[in-house]
Design a protein around this motif. Structure first.
Motif, PDB file in Angstrom:
ATOM      1  N   GLN A 135      -2.685  55.901  -9.095  1.00 21.53           N
ATOM      2  CA  GLN A 135      -2.948  56.111 -10.174  1.00 21.53           C
ATOM      3  C   GLN A 135      -3.791  55.146 -11.227  1.00 21.53           C
ATOM      4  N   LEU A 136      -3.648  53.864 -10.698  1.00 20.55           N
ATOM      5  CA  LEU A 136      -4.503  52.930 -11.441  1.00 20.55           C
ATOM      6  C   LEU A 136      -5.927  52.874 -11.075  1.00 20.55           C
ATOM      7  N   PHE A 137      -6.178  53.433 -10.241  1.00 17.16           N
ATOM      8  CA  PHE A 137      -7.717  53.391  -9.861  1.00 17.16           C
ATOM      9  C   PHE A 137      -8.329  54.866  -9.873  1.00 17.16           C
ATOM     10  N   THR A 138      -7.660  55.816 -10.344  1.00 18.20           N
ATOM     11  CA  THR A 138      -8.335  57.223 -10.735  1.00 18.20           C
ATOM     12  C   THR A 138      -8.903  57.396 -11.996  1.00 18.20           C
ATOM     13  N   ASP A 139     -10.013  58.474 -11.819  1.00 19.66           N
ATOM     14  CA  ASP A 139     -10.589  58.660 -13.220  1.00 19.66           C
ATOM     15  C   ASP A 139      -9.967  60.109 -13.503  1.00 19.66           C
ATOM     16  N   THR A 140     -10.520  60.748 -14.332  1.00 20.07           N
ATOM     17  CA  THR A 140     -10.140  61.944 -14.801  1.00 20.07           C
ATOM     18  C   THR A 140     -10.025  63.148 -14.052  1.00 20.07           C
ATOM     19  N   GLN A 141     -10.909  63.006 -12.920  1.00 20.28           N
ATOM     20  CA  GLN A 141     -10.760  64.058 -11.672  1.00 20.28           C
ATOM     21  C   GLN A 141     -10.150  63.607 -10.647  1.00 20.28           C
ATOM     22  N   GLY A 142      -9.419  62.562 -10.704  1.00 21.45           N
ATOM     23  CA  GLY A 142      -8.374  62.013  -9.597  1.00 21.45           C
ATOM     24  C   GLY A 142      -9.370  61.429  -8.513  1.00 21.45           C
ATOM     25  N   ASN A 143     -10.503  61.094  -8.805  1.00 19.76           N
ATOM     26  CA  ASN A 143     -11.192  60.138  -7.914  1.00 19.76           C
ATOM     27  C   ASN A 143     -11.217  58.638  -8.061  1.00 19.76           C
TER      28      ASN A 143
ATOM     29  N   LEU B 160     -14.767  50.533 -10.413  1.00 22.74           N
ATOM     30  CA  LEU B 160     -13.944  49.542  -9.581  1.00 22.74           C
ATOM     31  C   LEU B 160     -14.208  49.624  -8.036  1.00 22.74           C
ATOM     32  N   SER B 161     -15.310  50.191  -7.649  1.00 23.61           N
ATOM     33  CA  SER B 161     -15.986  50.255  -6.403  1.00 23.61           C
ATOM     34  C   SER B 161     -17.059  49.992  -6.012  1.00 23.61           C
ATOM     35  N   SER B 162     -17.531  49.445  -4.686  1.00 18.94           N
ATOM     36  CA  SER B 162     -18.972  49.144  -4.246  1.00 18.94           C
ATOM     37  C   SER B 162     -19.398  50.256  -3.742  1.00 18.94           C
ATOM     38  N   ASP B 163     -18.885  51.047  -3.172  1.00 19.43           N
ATOM     39  CA  ASP B 163     -19.373  52.306  -2.455  1.00 19.43           C
ATOM     40  C   ASP B 163     -18.587  53.744  -2.552  1.00 19.43           C
ATOM     41  N   GLY B 164     -17.625  53.651  -3.218  1.00 23.43           N
ATOM     42  CA  GLY B 164     -16.888  54.904  -3.311  1.00 23.43           C
ATOM     43  C   GLY B 164     -15.637  54.999  -2.392  1.00 23.43           C
ATOM     44  N   LEU B 165     -15.498  53.584  -1.602  1.00 20.98           N
ATOM     45  CA  LEU B 165     -14.353  53.639  -0.721  1.00 20.98           C
ATOM     46  C   LEU B 165     -13.755  52.252  -0.863  1.00 20.98           C
TER      47      LEU B 165
ATOM     48  N   VAL C   9      -7.860  44.712 -10.623  1.00 20.39           N
ATOM     49  CA  VAL C   9      -6.868  45.712 -11.188  1.00 20.39           C
ATOM     50  C   VAL C   9      -5.579  45.552 -10.112  1.00 20.39           C
ATOM     51  N   TRP C  10      -6.033  45.417  -8.731  1.00 20.91           N
ATOM     52  CA  TRP C  10      -5.015  45.286  -7.747  1.00 20.91           C
ATOM     53  C   TRP C  10      -4.179  43.955  -7.821  1.00 20.91           C
ATOM     54  N   ARG C  11      -4.791  42.875  -8.459  1.00 17.02           N
ATOM     55  CA  ARG C  11      -4.179  41.739  -8.597  1.00 17.02           C
ATOM     56  C   ARG C  11      -3.402  41.820  -9.866  1.00 17.02           C
ATOM     57  N   SER C  12      -3.800  42.266 -10.845  1.00 13.84           N
ATOM     58  CA  SER C  12      -2.653  42.651 -11.901  1.00 13.84           C
ATOM     59  C   SER C  12      -1.468  43.628 -11.438  1.00 13.84           C
ATOM     60  N   ALA C  13      -1.598  44.388 -10.752  1.00 16.24           N
ATOM     61  CA  ALA C  13      -0.504  45.366 -10.092  1.00 16.24           C
ATOM     62  C   ALA C  13       0.419  44.455  -9.413  1.00 16.24           C
ATOM     63  N   LEU C  14      -0.210  43.623  -8.339  1.00 13.94           N
ATOM     64  CA  LEU C  14       0.719  42.550  -7.764  1.00 13.94           C
ATOM     65  C   LEU C  14       1.487  41.769  -8.652  1.00 13.94           C
ATOM     66  N   GLN C  15       0.727  40.857  -9.644  1.00 11.62           N
ATOM     67  CA  GLN C  15       1.480  40.228 -10.279  1.00 11.62           C
ATOM     68  C   GLN C  15       2.678  40.699 -11.153  1.00 11.62           C
ATOM     69  N   LEU C  16       2.361  41.772 -11.855  1.00  8.57           N
ATOM     70  CA  LEU C  16       3.462  42.559 -12.487  1.00  8.57           C
ATOM     71  C   LEU C  16       4.572  43.247 -11.519  1.00  8.57           C
ATOM     72  N   PHE C  17       4.180  43.678 -10.508  1.00  5.10           N
ATOM     73  CA  PHE C  17       5.296  44.080  -9.513  1.00  5.10           C
ATOM     74  C   PHE C  17       5.977  42.890  -8.961  1.00  5.10           C
ATOM     75  N   THR C  18       5.321  41.930  -8.369  1.00  2.00           N
ATOM     76  CA  THR C  18       6.263  40.776  -8.240  1.00  2.00           C
ATOM     77  C   THR C  18       7.309  40.208  -9.328  1.00  2.00           C
ATOM     78  N   GLN C  19       6.549  40.033 -10.355  1.00  2.00           N
ATOM     79  CA  GLN C  19       7.516  39.623 -11.597  1.00  2.00           C
ATOM     80  C   GLN C  19       8.807  40.501 -11.808  1.00  2.00           C
ATOM     81  N   LEU C  20       8.621  41.758 -11.661  1.00  2.00           N
ATOM     82  CA  LEU C  20       9.644  42.812 -12.007  1.00  2.00           C
ATOM     83  C   LEU C  20      10.732  43.057 -10.921  1.00  2.00           C
ATOM     84  N   GLU C  21       9.886  43.235  -9.690  1.00  2.00           N
ATOM     85  CA  GLU C  21      10.621  43.525  -8.621  1.00  2.00           C
ATOM     86  C   GLU C  21      11.007  42.480  -7.371  1.00  2.00           C
TER      87      GLU C  21
END
Length: 282
Positions: A234-242, A247-252, A261-273
């Motif tokens: 859900q952190l990487f999707t636009d309003t159409q769910g794509n 955030l992408s170089s080629d759509g994949l 974005v991924w780094r921020s998620a890892l940082q917060l996840f490691t702190q909380l979990e």
């Protein structure tokens, strides 16, 4: 507080809280970068000479010989790196296991305070990852982050086979490393019709709704196996769910902004979990 929330188990409430904080933190990061980008564009308009200089002097990508390695060459290299980790025994060893999305995670962006061992291979499948987990047998990881599955979908592997392999990956890791913390990460979406990846037609055959449902099954699998699940989808999707194009170089694959974005998620996840728990003991 509603009756449903009162009856919800503590782990479910904590998971909801963690995901909520992840979304807020990452959206804050995206908003900050959008403001910064708008500011830079304004400055460039005011200073067209610099803009022209930028256009006249493109920076070529730094593509090394590893981009041309075969799968066996990659496995051999990752084996050497795993052997080095086994011999040196770094503190707080954390493994990134997966495909090209993990492989190209910039080392400079990985959260500090851990020794990271990247075990990603371009084009990897869940079955391929399962077969090469033996490379980690002599290492002593505290944590293993797993992201795998998009290449299975591209190759026509069924959801059931992907889930079965994910379960075997968890069980294999736990058997060899009984005290390791295992985190299954969700499969990321793609950009659909806006993708420019060379295999765009194959992406279009995989609706993101299928990936979303597969992630739901992965979350249940993680719960059944007693491991953690990190929902990045859900952190990487636009309003159409794509997958969001910025955030992408080629759509994949991800660009640097995507990895932030991924780094921020890892940082917060490691702190909380993770950081509140004692490290694995061997």
């Amino acid at each position: 507080m509603s009756i449903a929330l009162k009856k919800a188990p503590a782990w479910a409430l904590l998971s909801l809280l963690t995901n909520g904080l992840l979304i807020l933190a990452v959206f804050g990061l995206l908003l900050r970068n959008e403001i910064r980008s708008a500011s830079l564009q304004t400055n460039e308009v005011k200073n067209p000479t610099k803009l022209e200089q930028k256009q006249q002097q493109p920076v070529p990508p730094e593509l090394g010989p590893r981009h041309l390695w075969t799968y066996p060459q990659w496995v051999a290299q990752l084996e050497r790196e795993a052997q080095a980790a086994a011999q040196n025994k770094p503190e707080r060893l954390t493994v990134l296991a997966g495909d090209s999305l993990s492989l190209w995670f910039p080392a400079k962006l990985l959260p500090a305070g851990r020794a990271w061992l990247n075990q990603g291979i371009s084009g990897e499948t869940s079955n391929g990852l399962l077969r090469r987990l033996t490379l980690l047998d002599r290492t002593q990881p505290e944590t293993v982050f797993v992201m795998i599955g998009i290449n299975d979908l591209i190759r026509g592997v069924s959801d059931e086979a992907i889930l079965d392999n994910q379960r075997l990956i968890i069980q294999d890791l736990r058997w060899v490393h009984p005290n390791v913390e295992i985190i299954i990460q969700s499969i990321l979406p793609h950009s659909g019709a806006k993708a420019t990846w060379e295999g765009r037609d194959r992406l279009l055959a995989i609706p993101n709704s299928r990936i979303r449902e597969l992630n739901r099954q992965l979350a249940l699998l993680a719960q059944e196996e007693g491991v953690k699940f990190l929902d990045l989808y859900q952190l990487f999707t636009d309003t159409q769910g794509n997958l969001r194009l910025e955030l992408s170089s080629d759509g994949l694959h991800l660009n640097e902004q995507g990895y932030l974005v991924w780094r921020s998620a890892l940082q917060l996840f490691t702190q909380l979990e993770l950081d509140r728990q004692p490290p694995a003991q061997y």
